[in-house]
Design a protein around this motif. Structure first.
Motif, PDB file in Angstrom:
ATOM      1  N   UNK A 142       0.836  -1.266  -0.011  1.00 49.86           N
ATOM      2  CA  UNK A 142       0.072   0.000   0.122  1.00 49.86           C
ATOM      3  C   UNK A 142       0.754   1.393  -0.005  1.00 49.86           C
ATOM      4  N   UNK A 143       1.966   1.276   0.640  1.00 47.99           N
ATOM      5  CA  UNK A 143       2.908   2.326   0.640  1.00 47.99           C
ATOM      6  C   UNK A 143       3.483   2.484  -0.710  1.00 47.99           C
ATOM      7  N   UNK A 144       3.822   1.417  -1.240  1.00 48.69           N
ATOM      8  CA  UNK A 144       4.689   1.419  -2.492  1.00 48.69           C
ATOM      9  C   UNK A 144       3.578   1.985  -3.549  1.00 48.69           C
ATOM     10  N   UNK A 145       2.348   1.642  -3.507  1.00 48.50           N
ATOM     11  CA  UNK A 145       1.199   1.841  -4.349  1.00 48.50           C
ATOM     12  C   UNK A 145       0.800   3.397  -4.180  1.00 48.50           C
ATOM     13  N   UNK A 146       0.682   3.895  -3.112  1.00 44.98           N
ATOM     14  CA  UNK A 146       0.283   5.300  -3.016  1.00 44.98           C
ATOM     15  C   UNK A 146       1.542   6.056  -3.392  1.00 44.98           C
ATOM     16  N   UNK A 147       2.598   5.608  -3.276  1.00 48.57           N
ATOM     17  CA  UNK A 147       3.809   6.605  -4.034  1.00 48.57           C
ATOM     18  C   UNK A 147       3.872   6.357  -5.546  1.00 48.57           C
ATOM     19  N   UNK A 148       3.220   5.384  -6.069  1.00 49.07           N
ATOM     20  CA  UNK A 148       3.312   5.019  -7.441  1.00 49.07           C
ATOM     21  C   UNK A 148       2.377   6.064  -8.293  1.00 49.07           C
ATOM     22  N   UNK A 149       1.190   6.298  -7.486  1.00 55.40           N
ATOM     23  CA  UNK A 149       0.215   6.987  -7.907  1.00 55.40           C
ATOM     24  C   UNK A 149       0.638   8.510  -7.982  1.00 55.40           C
ATOM     25  N   UNK A 150       1.615   8.839  -7.374  1.00 58.35           N
ATOM     26  CA  UNK A 150       2.491  10.361  -7.719  1.00 58.35           C
ATOM     27  C   UNK A 150       3.467  10.133  -8.402  1.00 58.35           C
ATOM     28  N   UNK A 151       3.595   9.223  -9.162  1.00 60.45           N
ATOM     29  CA  UNK A 151       4.904   8.930  -9.909  1.00 60.45           C
ATOM     30  C   UNK A 151       6.241   8.661  -9.375  1.00 60.45           C
ATOM     31  N   UNK A 152       6.229   8.258  -8.131  1.00 65.72           N
ATOM     32  CA  UNK A 152       7.342   7.797  -7.462  1.00 65.72           C
ATOM     33  C   UNK A 152       7.245   6.274  -7.293  1.00 65.72           C
ATOM     34  N   UNK A 153       8.107   5.659  -8.038  1.00 70.37           N
ATOM     35  CA  UNK A 153       8.334   4.030  -8.196  1.00 70.37           C
ATOM     36  C   UNK A 153       9.462   3.588  -7.400  1.00 70.37           C
TER      37      UNK A 153
END
Length: 314
Positions: free
Chosen positions: A62-73
């Motif tokens: 969930x932490x990774x997914x939240x960052x991915x939505x902002x463009x941070x992979x």
């Protein structure tokens, strides 16, 4: 349209979740590779804690997914390079390889499919069919090695490995990419050709084709202007689905020909247990695959006005 977008988003989320779980369950621990063979257990635990690997997998996803939505992979565990920077730096190579492979496969599939549909059962049709099934039965890496043996080692026409950017010359770039692209295209053209041939044989039996023939239209115009357009629907669908085959072929071909693409990046990350790179690459591939199939739906509407009217009514 809204429901279709929601389905595509659901596909991407499902792929990312399954991939995250599978990658987490792979044997090995990147913390041991970072710490080195002589590191103590305390050092390894400290690295795991600094990377967040000691947390629950659901929380990490969930932490990774939240960052991915902002463009941070995320950041690579091993090189500390941003995942998106690593992908974007290698993306042009993979795109060029896939585009060239698709162009070559279409250049083979479309004319051969049209001609064999116009002359079904002829000697040419039988020869093309035998050649098609023979090349389709060859794995991509075997095709790559055969092409290297013939065109690079025996004839010396093309380089065996390496990549030359377009900035250093278009001709040199194409010379470095033609063998990798052909390795994929010589296998991928077969189902495209067989699909187009089958659909065109059916289309050529339609009443409006008979009317066109009765008007004295030349065969080339009937085939290209009347029969081809109506026979493209299944081919376009297959092109969208074949993106997965192109990506899979690119993974292998980039290793064989030492191309600095996304496939080589992901394979190296798998062996290095650099799971953040692996997760980022798979997410990008899933989004690209879904986007291409969305474009295929748009192409349907362009080719068939009935679909446009149905979408407008809906």
């Amino acid at each position: 349209m809204g429901k279709r977008i929601l389905r595509l988003v659901a596909v991407v989320l499902t792929v990312s979740a399954i991939t995250f779980l599978m990658v987490d369950r792979l044997p090995g621990d990147v913390a041991y590779q970072i710490a080195g063979p002589d590191a103590s257990l305390q050092d390894v635990q400290a690295i795991r804690q600094s990377l967040g690997l000691d947390k629950n997998i659901a929380l990490r996803y969930l932490t990774w997914l939240g960052r991915a939505f902002t463009g941070d992979l995320g950041v690579s565990y091993l090189t500390h390079e941003k995942v998106w920077d690593a992908i974007s730096a290698r993306l042009p190579v993979t795109i060029e390889l896939m585009v060239l492979a698709q162009m070559i496969s279409l250049c083979l599939a479309v004319p051969i499919g049209i001609y064999t549909a116009y002359r079904p059962g002829s000697i040419t049709d039988k020869i093309c069919g035998c050649m098609a099934f023979a090349t389709m039965s060859v794995p991509v890496f075997v095709m790559a090695l055969v092409l290297v043996l013939v065109f690079a080692l025996t004839l010396g026409w093309l380089p065996a490995t390496g990549y030359i950017p377009i900035s250093q010359g278009l001709i040199d770039n194409l010379r470095s990419m033609i063998l990798p692209a052909m390795s994929i295209a010589l296998i991928e053209w077969v189902p495209l050709m067989r699909t187009l041939r089958s659909d065109m044989i059916t289309t050529l039996k339609e009443d409006y084709i008979l009317v066109a023939r009765s008007k004295g239209l030349p065969p080339a115009r009937i085939l290209l202007c009347h029969a081809l357009r109506s026979s493209l629907f299944t081919l376009i669908t297959l092109l969208g689905l074949h993106i997965g085959h192109l990506i899979g072929g690119s993974l292998i071909v980039e290793i064989v020909f030492a191309l600095p693409g996304i496939g080589r990046l992901m394979v190296g990350a798998i062996f290095g247990r650099d799971f953040m790179i692996v997760q980022g690459c798979i997410l990008f591939i899933a989004i690209a695959y879904v986007a291409v199939n969305g474009i295929v739906d748009v192409c349907y509407a362009v080719l068939d006005p009935r679909i446009r009217r149905k979408n407008a009514i809906g």
